[in-house]
Scaffold this motif. Structure first.
Motif, PDB file in Angstrom:
ATOM      1  N   ASP A 178      10.979  28.888  85.158  1.00  0.00           N
ATOM      2  CA  ASP A 178      11.110  28.087  83.933  1.00  0.00           C
ATOM      3  C   ASP A 178      10.621  28.612  82.639  1.00  0.00           C
ATOM      4  O   ASP A 178      11.617  28.409  81.602  1.00  0.00           O
ATOM      5  CB  ASP A 178      10.348  26.743  83.974  1.00  0.00           C
ATOM      6  N   ALA A 179       9.865  29.485  82.612  1.00  0.00           N
ATOM      7  CA  ALA A 179       9.901  30.229  81.243  1.00  0.00           C
ATOM      8  C   ALA A 179      10.869  30.830  80.999  1.00  0.00           C
ATOM      9  O   ALA A 179      11.368  31.213  79.641  1.00  0.00           O
ATOM     10  CB  ALA A 179       8.331  31.116  81.448  1.00  0.00           C
ATOM     11  N   VAL A 180      11.293  31.663  81.800  1.00  0.00           N
ATOM     12  CA  VAL A 180      12.860  32.582  81.631  1.00  0.00           C
ATOM     13  C   VAL A 180      13.921  31.607  80.954  1.00  0.00           C
ATOM     14  O   VAL A 180      14.371  32.078  79.931  1.00  0.00           O
ATOM     15  CB  VAL A 180      13.256  33.405  82.745  1.00  0.00           C
ATOM     16  N   ARG A 181      14.035  30.504  81.606  1.00  0.00           N
ATOM     17  CA  ARG A 181      15.306  29.527  81.188  1.00  0.00           C
ATOM     18  C   ARG A 181      14.836  29.057  79.661  1.00  0.00           C
ATOM     19  O   ARG A 181      15.536  29.063  78.973  1.00  0.00           O
ATOM     20  CB  ARG A 181      15.197  28.483  82.270  1.00  0.00           C
ATOM     21  N   ALA A 182      13.380  28.655  79.479  1.00  0.00           N
ATOM     22  CA  ALA A 182      13.149  28.251  78.156  1.00  0.00           C
ATOM     23  C   ALA A 182      13.294  29.318  76.963  1.00  0.00           C
ATOM     24  O   ALA A 182      13.862  28.931  76.258  1.00  0.00           O
ATOM     25  CB  ALA A 182      11.543  27.712  78.265  1.00  0.00           C
ATOM     26  N   LEU A 183      13.220  30.257  77.485  1.00  0.00           N
ATOM     27  CA  LEU A 183      13.421  31.453  76.414  1.00  0.00           C
ATOM     28  C   LEU A 183      14.928  31.588  76.162  1.00  0.00           C
ATOM     29  O   LEU A 183      15.353  31.658  75.058  1.00  0.00           O
ATOM     30  CB  LEU A 183      12.833  32.896  76.867  1.00  0.00           C
ATOM     31  N   GLU A 184      15.628  31.461  77.128  1.00  0.00           N
ATOM     32  CA  GLU A 184      17.125  31.839  77.245  1.00  0.00           C
ATOM     33  C   GLU A 184      17.542  30.621  76.332  1.00  0.00           C
ATOM     34  O   GLU A 184      18.680  30.780  75.640  1.00  0.00           O
ATOM     35  CB  GLU A 184      17.758  32.001  78.709  1.00  0.00           C
ATOM     36  N   LEU A 185      17.127  29.201  76.653  1.00  0.00           N
ATOM     37  CA  LEU A 185      17.808  28.095  75.914  1.00  0.00           C
ATOM     38  C   LEU A 185      17.434  28.325  74.503  1.00  0.00           C
ATOM     39  O   LEU A 185      17.989  27.376  73.550  1.00  0.00           O
ATOM     40  CB  LEU A 185      17.271  26.994  76.675  1.00  0.00           C
ATOM     41  N   GLY A 186      16.360  29.000  73.931  1.00  0.00           N
ATOM     42  CA  GLY A 186      16.020  28.761  72.579  1.00  0.00           C
ATOM     43  C   GLY A 186      14.698  27.912  72.335  1.00  0.00           C
ATOM     44  O   GLY A 186      14.501  27.637  71.330  1.00  0.00           O
ATOM     45  N   ALA A 187      13.846  27.935  73.319  1.00  0.00           N
ATOM     46  CA  ALA A 187      12.411  27.261  72.869  1.00  0.00           C
ATOM     47  C   ALA A 187      11.897  27.764  71.913  1.00  0.00           C
ATOM     48  O   ALA A 187      11.776  29.041  71.573  1.00  0.00           O
ATOM     49  CB  ALA A 187      11.478  27.256  74.054  1.00  0.00           C
ATOM     50  N   GLY A 188      11.233  26.873  71.044  1.00  0.00           N
ATOM     51  CA  GLY A 188      10.484  27.425  69.896  1.00  0.00           C
ATOM     52  C   GLY A 188       8.815  27.624  70.173  1.00  0.00           C
ATOM     53  O   GLY A 188       8.158  27.954  69.269  1.00  0.00           O
ATOM     54  N   GLY A 189       8.751  27.238  71.600  1.00  0.00           N
ATOM     55  CA  GLY A 189       7.081  27.537  72.018  1.00  0.00           C
ATOM     56  C   GLY A 189       7.062  26.965  73.433  1.00  0.00           C
ATOM     57  O   GLY A 189       8.059  26.129  73.772  1.00  0.00           O
ATOM     58  N   ARG A 208      -3.748  30.853  85.599  1.00  0.00           N
ATOM     59  CA  ARG A 208      -3.493  31.827  86.363  1.00  0.00           C
ATOM     60  C   ARG A 208      -2.036  32.314  86.302  1.00  0.00           C
ATOM     61  O   ARG A 208      -1.725  33.605  86.229  1.00  0.00           O
ATOM     62  CB  ARG A 208      -3.452  31.363  87.943  1.00  0.00           C
ATOM     63  N   ILE A 209      -0.930  31.406  86.069  1.00  0.00           N
ATOM     64  CA  ILE A 209       0.455  31.849  85.522  1.00  0.00           C
ATOM     65  C   ILE A 209       0.502  32.358  84.256  1.00  0.00           C
ATOM     66  O   ILE A 209       1.277  33.218  83.878  1.00  0.00           O
ATOM     67  CB  ILE A 209       1.475  30.799  85.952  1.00  0.00           C
ATOM     68  N   LEU A 210      -0.341  32.268  83.287  1.00  0.00           N
ATOM     69  CA  LEU A 210      -0.415  32.438  81.727  1.00  0.00           C
ATOM     70  C   LEU A 210       0.044  33.529  81.499  1.00  0.00           C
ATOM     71  O   LEU A 210       0.862  33.903  80.611  1.00  0.00           O
ATOM     72  CB  LEU A 210      -1.729  32.009  81.192  1.00  0.00           C
ATOM     73  N   PRO A 211      -0.666  35.033  82.164  1.00  0.00           N
ATOM     74  CA  PRO A 211      -0.357  36.059  81.573  1.00  0.00           C
ATOM     75  C   PRO A 211       1.239  36.648  81.968  1.00  0.00           C
ATOM     76  O   PRO A 211       1.576  37.275  81.233  1.00  0.00           O
ATOM     77  CB  PRO A 211      -1.046  37.036  82.601  1.00  0.00           C
ATOM     78  N   ARG A 212       1.592  35.952  83.085  1.00  0.00           N
ATOM     79  CA  ARG A 212       3.072  36.298  83.474  1.00  0.00           C
ATOM     80  C   ARG A 212       3.906  35.606  82.373  1.00  0.00           C
ATOM     81  O   ARG A 212       4.985  36.244  81.961  1.00  0.00           O
ATOM     82  CB  ARG A 212       3.327  35.922  84.666  1.00  0.00           C
ATOM     83  N   ILE A 213       3.519  34.380  81.937  1.00  0.00           N
ATOM     84  CA  ILE A 213       4.729  33.937  81.138  1.00  0.00           C
ATOM     85  C   ILE A 213       4.666  34.371  79.520  1.00  0.00           C
ATOM     86  O   ILE A 213       5.470  34.626  79.006  1.00  0.00           O
ATOM     87  CB  ILE A 213       4.156  32.227  81.066  1.00  0.00           C
ATOM     88  N   ALA A 214       3.116  34.694  79.151  1.00  0.00           N
ATOM     89  CA  ALA A 214       2.851  35.231  77.852  1.00  0.00           C
ATOM     90  C   ALA A 214       3.876  36.546  78.003  1.00  0.00           C
ATOM     91  O   ALA A 214       4.295  37.088  76.924  1.00  0.00           O
ATOM     92  CB  ALA A 214       1.610  35.732  77.832  1.00  0.00           C
ATOM     93  N   LYS A 215       4.055  37.249  78.913  1.00  0.00           N
ATOM     94  CA  LYS A 215       4.764  38.563  79.069  1.00  0.00           C
ATOM     95  C   LYS A 215       6.247  38.280  78.921  1.00  0.00           C
ATOM     96  O   LYS A 215       6.817  39.031  78.271  1.00  0.00           O
ATOM     97  CB  LYS A 215       4.345  39.408  80.505  1.00  0.00           C
ATOM     98  N   ILE A 216       6.609  37.537  79.578  1.00  0.00           N
ATOM     99  CA  ILE A 216       7.919  37.020  79.387  1.00  0.00           C
ATOM    100  C   ILE A 216       8.462  36.610  77.893  1.00  0.00           C
ATOM    101  O   ILE A 216       9.524  37.124  77.325  1.00  0.00           O
ATOM    102  CB  ILE A 216       8.463  35.808  80.330  1.00  0.00           C
ATOM    103  N   ALA A 217       7.336  35.801  77.133  1.00  0.00           N
ATOM    104  CA  ALA A 217       7.677  35.547  75.820  1.00  0.00           C
ATOM    105  C   ALA A 217       7.490  36.682  74.862  1.00  0.00           C
ATOM    106  O   ALA A 217       8.260  36.916  73.961  1.00  0.00           O
ATOM    107  CB  ALA A 217       6.437  34.384  75.469  1.00  0.00           C
ATOM    108  N   GLY A 218       6.661  37.752  75.391  1.00  0.00           N
ATOM    109  CA  GLY A 218       6.478  38.980  74.642  1.00  0.00           C
ATOM    110  C   GLY A 218       6.575  38.884  73.139  1.00  0.00           C
ATOM    111  O   GLY A 218       7.045  39.635  72.219  1.00  0.00           O
ATOM    112  N   GLY A 219       5.693  37.558  72.706  1.00  0.00           N
ATOM    113  CA  GLY A 219       5.326  37.442  71.429  1.00  0.00           C
ATOM    114  C   GLY A 219       6.446  36.974  70.506  1.00  0.00           C
ATOM    115  O   GLY A 219       6.339  36.656  69.500  1.00  0.00           O
ATOM    116  N   LYS A 220       7.628  36.634  71.197  1.00  0.00           N
ATOM    117  CA  LYS A 220       8.663  35.850  70.327  1.00  0.00           C
ATOM    118  C   LYS A 220       8.426  34.641  69.921  1.00  0.00           C
ATOM    119  O   LYS A 220       9.048  34.256  69.207  1.00  0.00           O
ATOM    120  CB  LYS A 220      10.059  36.125  71.176  1.00  0.00           C
ATOM    121  N   ILE A 221       7.816  33.935  70.963  1.00  0.00           N
ATOM    122  CA  ILE A 221       7.361  32.589  70.465  1.00  0.00           C
ATOM    123  C   ILE A 221       6.045  32.295  70.926  1.00  0.00           C
ATOM    124  O   ILE A 221       5.422  32.894  71.920  1.00  0.00           O
ATOM    125  CB  ILE A 221       8.420  31.473  71.354  1.00  0.00           C
ATOM    126  N   PRO A 222       5.494  31.161  70.325  1.00  0.00           N
ATOM    127  CA  PRO A 222       3.933  31.162  70.546  1.00  0.00           C
ATOM    128  C   PRO A 222       3.777  30.361  71.923  1.00  0.00           C
ATOM    129  O   PRO A 222       4.510  29.444  72.614  1.00  0.00           O
ATOM    130  CB  PRO A 222       3.530  30.071  69.522  1.00  0.00           C
TER     131      PRO A 222
END
Ligand SMILES: Cc1cc2nc3c(=O)[nH]c(=O)nc-3n(C[C@H](O)[C@H](O)[C@H](O)COP(=O)(O)O)c2cc1C
Length: 301
Positions: A178-189, A208-222
């Motif tokens: 879901d995190a990858v899709r949220a990023l692709e769709l243009g989520a603001g956070g 537990r999943i947080l570090p992986r989602i933070a990595k996907i976001a890569g600092g682009k969104i909070p």
């Protein structure tokens, strides 16, 4: 008796257990008194400890919804809000609080668009949707759901994002999928959350999943986190593992119930003070300098 009655698979209990399984090393030499200042969408706050997107707070205490906003504002924190009338949102914003409005995934799509438009017009800080709630609650803890919700497609979500200039936040992301899709769709956070355990049993602990989602976001969104957070050490662990800020739900309601706006402010202040203490003893001078390596899980050697 308590153990016999325990509900197996309680997502909240599992998340709590995971928080408690992580320990923290000390780094005292050259340590300084830490600064907890937090920046979001161009505004500076005193703390990254926020209220969760709560609702029905007038049932907790008369005037509870607006008092919560007042307390959060007085603590110098970001306010989130959930289900509620237009008048309630306006009154919360009128306290001067920076309010993020989370809109339900209503089956009535037009209602969603109207609520987005109203939030933006009223001066909300950001908007979003609890995308983990498209099937409603599994455990509604006594609250009846008085409106139908329905699953949302990528196309629906894209439409909501495009309907506003405000950042549109996805609340309730609990997978890399879901995190990858949220990023692709243009989520603001993204709020990494299992809705305080009310969506399904055996939910993965958000931490537990947080570090992986933070990595996907890569600092682009909070990246935000909630569910089972009760104290500053929890907030510290979440910040260390990739969250930019953290929300407190049921624990905040205890403060509201006990002492209204002052109770909310005191709770956020207390949680922030334990966060600061934990930052102090780990050599973390500000939020940007928390080193994830200070967190030890049971398997690390
Ligand atoms: C009384 C109450 C009302 C809530 N209302 C909403 C809501 O309207 N929208 C929403 O996205 N989440 C809602 N939540 C869930 C919270 O935003 C949050 O995900 C959850 O409470 C976090 O877990 P915690 O209570 O263990 O801190 C509500 C939670 C509670 C306890």
């Amino acid at each position: 008796m308590d153990n016999v009655m325990k509900r197996y698979g309680d997502s909240e209990a599992i998340a709590r257990e995971y928080f408690d399984s992580l320990t923290i090393e000390f780094r005292m030499i050259d340590a300084v008194n830490a600064n907890t200042e937090y920046e979001l969408f161009g505004e500076t706050f005193k703390t990254p400890v926020m209220s969760a997107a709560l609702s029905r707070l007038d049932q907790v205490r008369e005037g509870g919804a607006v008092d919560t906003a007042r307390g959060v504002k007085n603590a110098g924190a970001v306010m989130w809000t959930g289900i509620g009338s237009e008048e309630e949102l306006e009154a919360q914003i009128n306290t001067g609080a920076k309010v993020i409005k989370i809109i339900k995934p209503y089956a009535d799509i037009d209602l969603i668009y109207r609520k987005i438009e109203h939030a933006e017009k009223s001066g909300a800080f950001a908007v979003g949707m609890d995308t983990d709630f498209v099937f409603g609650p599994k455990h509604n803890k006594g609250f009846a759901l008085e409106f139908p919700v329905s699953p949302k497609t990528s196309g629906d979500l894209c439409g909501f994002i495009k309907a506003t200039k405000l950042p549109f936040i996805f609340k309730g992301i609990l997978s890399e999928y879901d995190a990858v899709r949220a990023l692709e769709l243009g989520a603001g956070g993204i709020v990494v959350s299992h809705h305080g355990g009310s969506v399904a049993d055996y939910a993965l602990p958000p931490l537990r999943i947080l570090p992986r989602i933070a990595k996907i976001a890569g600092g682009k969104i909070p990246i935000f986190l909630d569910s089972a957070v009760t104290r500053g050490a929890d907030v510290f662990k979440a910040l260390a593992l990739g969250a930019n800020a953290v929300s407190v739900g049921k624990e905040l309601i205890k403060g509201l119930s006990a002492d209204g706006a002052d109770g909310v402010r005191t709770l956020i202040n207390d949680v922030t003070e334990e966060l600061r203490w934990t930052m102090n003893v780990t050599g973390s001078m500000d939020l940007r300098s928390i080193d994830p390596a200070v967190i030890w899980d049971k398997t690390r050697s």
